[in-house]
Structures are given as structure tokens and as C-alpha cells.
Enzyme design. Sequence first.
Site, mmCIF file in Angstrom:
data_model
loop_
_atom_site.group_PDB
_atom_site.id
_atom_site.type_symbol
_atom_site.label_atom_id
_atom_site.label_comp_id
_atom_site.label_asym_id
_atom_site.label_seq_id
_atom_site.Cartn_x
_atom_site.Cartn_y
_atom_site.Cartn_z
ATOM 1 C CD GLN A 9 0.465 5.460 5.650
ATOM 2 O OE1 GLN A 9 -0.284 5.626 4.705
ATOM 3 N NE2 GLN A 9 0.534 6.310 6.637
ATOM 4 C CB SER A 86 -3.822 0.289 1.255
ATOM 5 O OG SER A 86 -4.173 1.618 1.524
ATOM 6 N NE ARG A 111 -4.261 6.110 -1.655
ATOM 7 C CZ ARG A 111 -3.904 5.320 -0.645
ATOM 8 N NH1 ARG A 111 -2.741 5.506 -0.041
ATOM 9 N NH2 ARG A 111 -4.701 4.351 -0.228
ATOM 10 C CG HIS A 193 -8.688 1.663 3.212
ATOM 11 N ND1 HIS A 193 -8.711 1.833 1.849
ATOM 12 C CD2 HIS A 193 -7.380 1.565 3.564
ATOM 13 C CE1 HIS A 193 -7.460 1.830 1.393
ATOM 14 N NE2 HIS A 193 -6.645 1.684 2.413
#
Length: 289
Positions: A9, A86, A111, A193
Site C-alpha cells: 500500500q 506487507s 484483508r 502491523h
Amino acid sequence: MKAYIFPGQGAQFTGMGKELYENSPLAKELFEKANDILGFRITDIMFEGSAEELKETKVTQPAVFLHSVILAKVLEVKPEMVAGHSLGEFSALVVNGALSFEDGLKLVSQRALAMQKACEIKPSTMAAVLNLEDKIVEDICASIDGIVVAANYNCPGQLVISGEYKAVELACEKMKEAGAKRALILPVGGGFHSPMMEPASSALAAAIEATTFSNPTCPVYQNITASAVSNPAEIKSNLISQLTGAVKWTQSVNQMISDGATSFTEVGPGKVLVGLVNKINKEIETISA
């Protein structure tokens, strides 16, 4: 050995994938399949949408995934090792055959929605910390009353911290006092995260467990372990842990080089990852696909 790496992202831009769509029948077919799977025309937002529209998590994550995976398929990429930053880990797993294109896209979409919901539960954020040793960053995070952790080990001297808004703000002040060149809150939707993503974990875990993962054609260096993984059950488990755990990018790149990587090719929008690889090891060859 050729390593292929896939961005996460933040790499999105208006017009992404448009050239692919217009010039490759295979790309067009896959983009249209993606529109059907997602239930909305993500291609319209990717090709013509505003930066604001592209920034929505439910759009950003599938958009970056699609750009990376479809480009890799058009280029007929044959990697010997893969890694993704990620979200990019899902792209890597489609390219090395662990996941089908359709299942990868469905998981990325689920997700994104789960992370969006987690962000709405409690205000959380991330901040970039420059020119401070990893250990100092970790120690400061541990000293703060509240949730704040080291979330992205991007390259030496560039870490991202993540957690509750107030805890991240306080940590930034302490980082500056400790000599950080910069400690800056990032314009992101939430504290990715970190334990702040725990509410998203169970939804994603259920989706991952229900998805078939195959034996990959080459190992994936996963964010959470920074080591080569080929076992489908391990890959699944690490993907779930990745949501609340750190992205060990520096460690992953170093391990790939130790294991024989001679070049790194970034596949997808932007050139962020080849920039990080160059900072981690100036000698290694980097290519932007």
C-alpha cells in the site's frame, strides 16, 4: 539467482495498469475478471480515479495487487525467490504459484475490508522514524504507556512505528529527543502491523484457512520470519501473523542475498522497494519492471 519483489500500500497512482489493459489481451481479460470478482469496476478507479478514491483501503490493496500480479503474468516472470512488502506478500504468493489469481484477489479484498473495520474501532496511526538505530526505536516504544511498536523495518535508519494515536505521538517526541532526524506521523488509515489490527485477525484467519494454498514453485521470504518458506501450512500461519506483526524488510532482503540472490526486480507500481534494496545493499543489481 533472480529475486522478484512486490510493493504494498502506498505505491498506487492514478492511471496505474491502464497501459497494460490497453496493450495486452491477457491483462484486459484478468482486469475484467477482477471487476467481476470484486463486484465493482476497480479498473475505472485505477485508470481515471482521484488520489482520494485510490487511497481508500478497500480500493488501494486490490489495485496494487492487481497491477503487480497482472504485470508479472504479462511478463511471464519465472522467479527463483520472491518477497512482498506487507500486502505485496499476497502478490508474491500468486506469482510463485502458492495461490491462484482469483483466491489471491479475494483474500486481498477481505484483508482490506477487515483492516478498514479495525481502523474504525479505535484511532490508530503510523509514523516514520529516520536516522535512529533499531534498538533505540524498539526501547522507546517499549517505554511508552500504551500500544506502540516497530512495524516496518524498511532499511537501515528507516523504521515505521505503529499503534494507538497518542502512544505514537508520544513516541515521536521521544525519538526526536533521542536524536532522530525525523519522526513524522504518516497519512495512513490506521496502525497497521501492530496489535491494533487484532480485530481484523480472526476474519482474515478464517478466510485464509478456507483457501487452498499449493506448493510454490520457489520459496517466499515472509515478512514475519524474514526467511525462506515453502510449506503451505507455514505460509498460511505467517500470513495471519503478518497483520499484527512487523514487516522485516531489511532482514528479508539480507537473507535473500545470503541465500544467493544476485538481482532484485520490483514488479508493480512505483520504485519504492528497489530504492530500499539499494539502501540495504549498494552492490546488488536492482531492476524496476
